[in-house]
Design a protein around this motif. Structure first.
Motif, PDB file in Angstrom:
ATOM      1  N   THR A 108       9.814   8.994   7.601  1.00 28.48           N
ATOM      2  CA  THR A 108       8.556   9.136   6.885  1.00 28.48           C
ATOM      3  C   THR A 108       8.480   8.167   5.718  1.00 28.48           C
ATOM      4  OG1 THR A 108       8.558  11.479   7.480  1.00 28.48           O
ATOM      5  CG2 THR A 108       7.074  10.802   5.723  1.00 28.48           C
ATOM      6  N   SER A 109       9.596   7.968   5.011  1.00 27.31           N
ATOM      7  CA  SER A 109       9.583   7.077   3.847  1.00 27.31           C
ATOM      8  C   SER A 109       9.251   5.654   4.254  1.00 27.31           C
ATOM      9  CB  SER A 109      10.937   7.130   3.126  1.00 27.31           C
ATOM     10  OG  SER A 109      11.973   6.725   4.000  1.00 27.31           O
ATOM     11  N   THR A 110       9.736   5.215   5.416  1.00 26.85           N
ATOM     12  CA  THR A 110       9.467   3.857   5.881  1.00 26.85           C
ATOM     13  C   THR A 110       7.985   3.655   6.132  1.00 26.85           C
ATOM     14  OG1 THR A 110      11.652   3.724   6.893  1.00 26.85           O
ATOM     15  CG2 THR A 110       9.995   2.158   7.653  1.00 26.85           C
ATOM     16  N   ILE A 111       7.365   4.583   6.846  1.00 27.63           N
ATOM     17  CA  ILE A 111       5.936   4.477   7.131  1.00 27.63           C
ATOM     18  C   ILE A 111       5.142   4.548   5.836  1.00 27.63           C
ATOM     19  CG2 ILE A 111       3.985   5.589   8.270  1.00 27.63           C
ATOM     20  CD1 ILE A 111       5.928   6.555  10.411  1.00 27.63           C
ATOM     21  N   ARG A 112       5.505   5.477   4.974  1.00 25.80           N
ATOM     22  CA  ARG A 112       4.783   5.645   3.704  1.00 25.80           C
ATOM     23  C   ARG A 112       4.786   4.349   2.903  1.00 25.80           C
ATOM     24  NH1 ARG A 112       7.930   9.475   1.208  1.00 25.80           N
ATOM     25  NH2 ARG A 112       9.068   7.906   0.041  1.00 25.80           N
ATOM     26  N   GLU A 113       5.961   3.758   2.764  1.00 24.50           N
ATOM     27  CA  GLU A 113       6.077   2.546   1.949  1.00 24.50           C
ATOM     28  C   GLU A 113       5.371   1.365   2.606  1.00 24.50           C
ATOM     29  OE1 GLU A 113      10.260   2.301   1.779  1.00 24.50           O
ATOM     30  OE2 GLU A 113      10.494   4.018   0.431  1.00 24.50           O
ATOM     31  N   ASN A 114       5.573   1.194   3.907  1.00 22.59           N
ATOM     32  CA  ASN A 114       4.964   0.053   4.599  1.00 22.59           C
ATOM     33  C   ASN A 114       3.456   0.169   4.673  1.00 22.59           C
ATOM     34  OD1 ASN A 114       7.472  -1.059   5.018  1.00 22.59           O
ATOM     35  ND2 ASN A 114       7.649  -0.385   7.138  1.00 22.59           N
ATOM     36  N   LEU A 115       2.964   1.362   4.928  1.00 20.15           N
ATOM     37  CA  LEU A 115       1.516   1.548   5.036  1.00 20.15           C
ATOM     38  C   LEU A 115       0.820   1.215   3.721  1.00 20.15           C
ATOM     39  CD1 LEU A 115      -0.982   2.456   6.564  1.00 20.15           C
ATOM     40  CD2 LEU A 115      -0.419   4.819   5.968  1.00 20.15           C
ATOM     41  N   LYS A 116       1.340   1.743   2.644  1.00 22.44           N
ATOM     42  CA  LYS A 116       0.701   1.479   1.350  1.00 22.44           C
ATOM     43  C   LYS A 116       0.810   0.005   0.982  1.00 22.44           C
ATOM     44  CE  LYS A 116       0.417   3.122  -3.412  1.00 22.44           C
ATOM     45  NZ  LYS A 116       0.903   4.124  -4.392  1.00 22.44           N
ATOM     46  N   ARG A 117       1.977  -0.596   1.212  1.00 22.32           N
ATOM     47  CA  ARG A 117       2.165  -2.008   0.880  1.00 22.32           C
ATOM     48  C   ARG A 117       1.203  -2.891   1.674  1.00 22.32           C
ATOM     49  NH1 ARG A 117       4.720  -5.693   3.708  1.00 22.32           N
ATOM     50  NH2 ARG A 117       5.861  -4.148   4.952  1.00 22.32           N
ATOM     51  N   LEU A 118       1.113  -2.665   2.965  1.00 20.45           N
ATOM     52  CA  LEU A 118       0.252  -3.484   3.809  1.00 20.45           C
ATOM     53  C   LEU A 118      -1.226  -3.281   3.460  1.00 20.45           C
ATOM     54  CD1 LEU A 118       2.143  -2.906   7.178  1.00 20.45           C
ATOM     55  CD2 LEU A 118       1.934  -5.094   5.980  1.00 20.45           C
ATOM     56  N   ARG A 119      -1.590  -2.050   3.156  1.00 22.22           N
ATOM     57  CA  ARG A 119      -2.984  -1.782   2.796  1.00 22.22           C
ATOM     58  C   ARG A 119      -3.369  -2.501   1.517  1.00 22.22           C
ATOM     59  NH1 ARG A 119      -5.178   1.485  -0.730  1.00 22.22           N
ATOM     60  NH2 ARG A 119      -3.329   2.797  -1.054  1.00 22.22           N
ATOM     61  N   VAL A 120      -2.483  -2.433   0.519  1.00 21.98           N
ATOM     62  CA  VAL A 120      -2.760  -3.086  -0.770  1.00 21.98           C
ATOM     63  C   VAL A 120      -2.787  -4.606  -0.600  1.00 21.98           C
ATOM     64  CG1 VAL A 120      -1.854  -3.485  -3.094  1.00 21.98           C
ATOM     65  CG2 VAL A 120      -1.859  -1.170  -2.136  1.00 21.98           C
ATOM     66  N   GLU A 121      -1.849  -5.155   0.197  1.00 21.43           N
ATOM     67  CA  GLU A 121      -1.813  -6.607   0.425  1.00 21.43           C
ATOM     68  C   GLU A 121      -3.116  -7.108   1.030  1.00 21.43           C
ATOM     69  OE1 GLU A 121       1.555  -7.338   2.884  1.00 21.43           O
ATOM     70  OE2 GLU A 121       3.011  -7.199   1.235  1.00 21.43           O
ATOM     71  N   ARG A 122      -3.776  -6.267   1.795  1.00 18.83           N
ATOM     72  CA  ARG A 122      -5.020  -6.671   2.446  1.00 18.83           C
ATOM     73  C   ARG A 122      -6.264  -6.283   1.653  1.00 18.83           C
ATOM     74  NH1 ARG A 122      -1.028  -6.893   5.239  1.00 18.83           N
ATOM     75  NH2 ARG A 122      -0.782  -7.968   7.240  1.00 18.83           N
ATOM     76  N   GLY A 123      -6.037  -5.774   0.446  1.00 17.77           N
ATOM     77  CA  GLY A 123      -7.150  -5.450  -0.426  1.00 17.77           C
ATOM     78  C   GLY A 123      -8.005  -4.302   0.077  1.00 17.77           C
ATOM     79  N   LEU A 124      -7.388  -3.380   0.790  1.00 18.88           N
ATOM     80  CA  LEU A 124      -8.130  -2.258   1.352  1.00 18.88           C
ATOM     81  C   LEU A 124      -7.879  -0.985   0.562  1.00 18.88           C
ATOM     82  CD1 LEU A 124      -7.441  -2.783   5.178  1.00 18.88           C
ATOM     83  CD2 LEU A 124      -9.639  -3.073   4.020  1.00 18.88           C
ATOM     84  N   SER A 125      -8.909  -0.234   0.330  1.00 17.52           N
ATOM     85  CA  SER A 125      -8.748   1.118  -0.199  1.00 17.52           C
ATOM     86  C   SER A 125      -8.412   2.040   0.959  1.00 17.52           C
ATOM     87  CB  SER A 125     -10.051   1.588  -0.847  1.00 17.52           C
ATOM     88  OG  SER A 125     -11.083   1.654   0.128  1.00 17.52           O
ATOM     89  N   GLN A 126      -8.054   3.270   0.638  1.00 17.74           N
ATOM     90  CA  GLN A 126      -7.802   4.220   1.716  1.00 17.74           C
ATOM     91  C   GLN A 126      -9.071   4.453   2.530  1.00 17.74           C
ATOM     92  OE1 GLN A 126      -6.094   7.731  -0.091  1.00 17.74           O
ATOM     93  NE2 GLN A 126      -4.019   6.857  -0.103  1.00 17.74           N
TER      94      GLN A 126
END
Length: 396
Positions: free
Chosen positions: A4-22
């Protein structure tokens, strides 16, 4: 899927890198903002592959990058390295017009019978889930097969194609889907130089399987079906022809189900071919027969979240007629149906049975991690079995 920690960290990082909000990611992926928020907070464990595929596509990344899929050979490495497999598939000796780069392929070619036997032995290790042995064997096999192919030409096309195909299949399990695609493509090129269209079609099926793992569902289904149409047999065709065709139908079924489509047409056509054969046929390092079709019907119902139908269909599967790790893969689908039916103890028992067949293979299965996490979350007091399983799978 993975921790779960891997998905949590990667998802947030990738979303922020692409300038996307939730909200923005929810709109692009077709998921709810609540789902994304819970994933980023680590409050959703064992997320289903189809959900993660939609997120990976929305973020324009490989599924493996999102979930952190990686090699998990552990103590079974046998001195092997994924990098050695990479170097064999991406050998500079394949570059045209640059003399001297093929030094690694110099020497006496391996006699064709010996090469064929070695490739078959490596595939047997694959079907047994002995990924360490396979990883150790593949680099040398590809190099030897290239050398023999250069010496004998089309007569050695089949073992070269199967060596590349084996490397591609292994790389899928290790989360190296791009490398798997290259390996499968080189296998297709090698097979095309031979005179066996069914061999060529089988490696095309592997390429379609790789596309599925890249979350390219429509392309995976389309490729498998186009090749199946090209080699469609008559009812009186040899068993090997029917098996190659039937396996392509089953390859197309998986991405179709992942996309939410009704698999009835695929199952009915493949079932007719399997009934015509009447038993399992091992051909081109794969297996096809009535049990294969029954297994895929269970998979279809499980993916489509119809657990009652999946468990009913599972009663028709003669597990002993499935080849190697296909048996364990079938048990994962049965376990998924038990989870969806609210039967965590039955799911735990089935997972433990699949794990016992090959612990190395089991560690590389995203669905195994998904289900183990879900069972642990459902149980009020997780059993020692599920706790040990989660530790082995690297689940926090």
């Amino acid at each position: 899927m993975p921790e779960t920690s891997t998905i949590r960290e990667n998802l947030k990082r990738l979303r922020v890198e692409r300038g996307l909000s939730q909200e923005g990611l929810a709109e692009k992926s077709g998921l709810s903002k609540a789902t994304i928020a819970k994933l980023e907070q680590g409050r959703r464990q064992g997320e289903r592959t189809t959900t993660l595929m939609r997120l990976a596509n929305a973020l324009d990344v490989e599924l493996g990058e999102l979930v952190g899929k990686r090699e998990r050979l552990g103590e079974d490495r046998d001195g092997a390295s994924v990098l050695a497999v990479r170097d064999a598939i991406l050998s500079p000796s394949l570059l045209p017009g640059l003399p001297g780069l093929d030094a690694e392929d110099h020497g006496d070619p391996t006699p064709l019978p010996d090469l064929t036997a070695a490739v078959t032995t490596a595939w047997e290790a694959y079907w047994a889930g002995e990924f360490g042995k396979v990883a150790a064997a593949v680099p040398g096999l590809i190099t030897e097969a290239r050398l023999t192919h250069r010496s004998l030409g089309p007569a050695a096309a089949a073992p070269l194609a199967q060596a590349y195909q084996l490397g591609a299949c292994l790389m899928v399990h290790f989360g190296r889907d791009d490398l798997a695609a290259i390996g499968a493509e080189r296998g297709i090129v090698a097979a095309a130089e031979g005179d066996d269209e069914w061999q060529w079609a089988t490696v095309q099926g592997t390429y379609a399987w790789v596309l599925h793992h890249q979350a390219r569902l429509a392309e995976a289904e389309d490729l498998a079906m186009r090749v199946a149409e090209q080699i469609e047999p008559s009812f009186s065709a040899p068993d090997e022809h029917l098996a190659a065709w039937g396996n392509l139908l089953m390859t197309a079924l998986a991405p179709a189900c992942a996309a939410g489509k009704d698999p009835k047409d695929y199952v009915s056509k493949a079932a007719a071919a399997a009934e015509r054969i009447g038993h399992r046929v091992d051909v081109y390092q794969t297996g096809f027969g009535p049990a294969t079709v029954a297994m895929q019907a269970v998979h279809a119902y499980a993916v489509l979240k119809k657990p009652g139908q999946a468990l009913k269909a599972a009663k028709n599967v003669r597990v002993g007629n499935l080849r190697g790790i296909s048996r364990a893969r079938h048990l994962l689908d049965v376990a998924r149906a038990h989870v969806d039916a609210g039967q965590p103890r039955a799911a735990e028992t089935t997972l433990a049975e699949a794990r016992a067949m090959s612990r190395v293979w089991f560690r590389h299965q995203g669905l195994a991690r998904t289900l183990a996490a879900e069972v642990r979350e459902i149980q009020t007091r997780p059993s020692p079995v599920i706790r040990a399983m989660c530790r082995d799978l690297g689940i926090e």
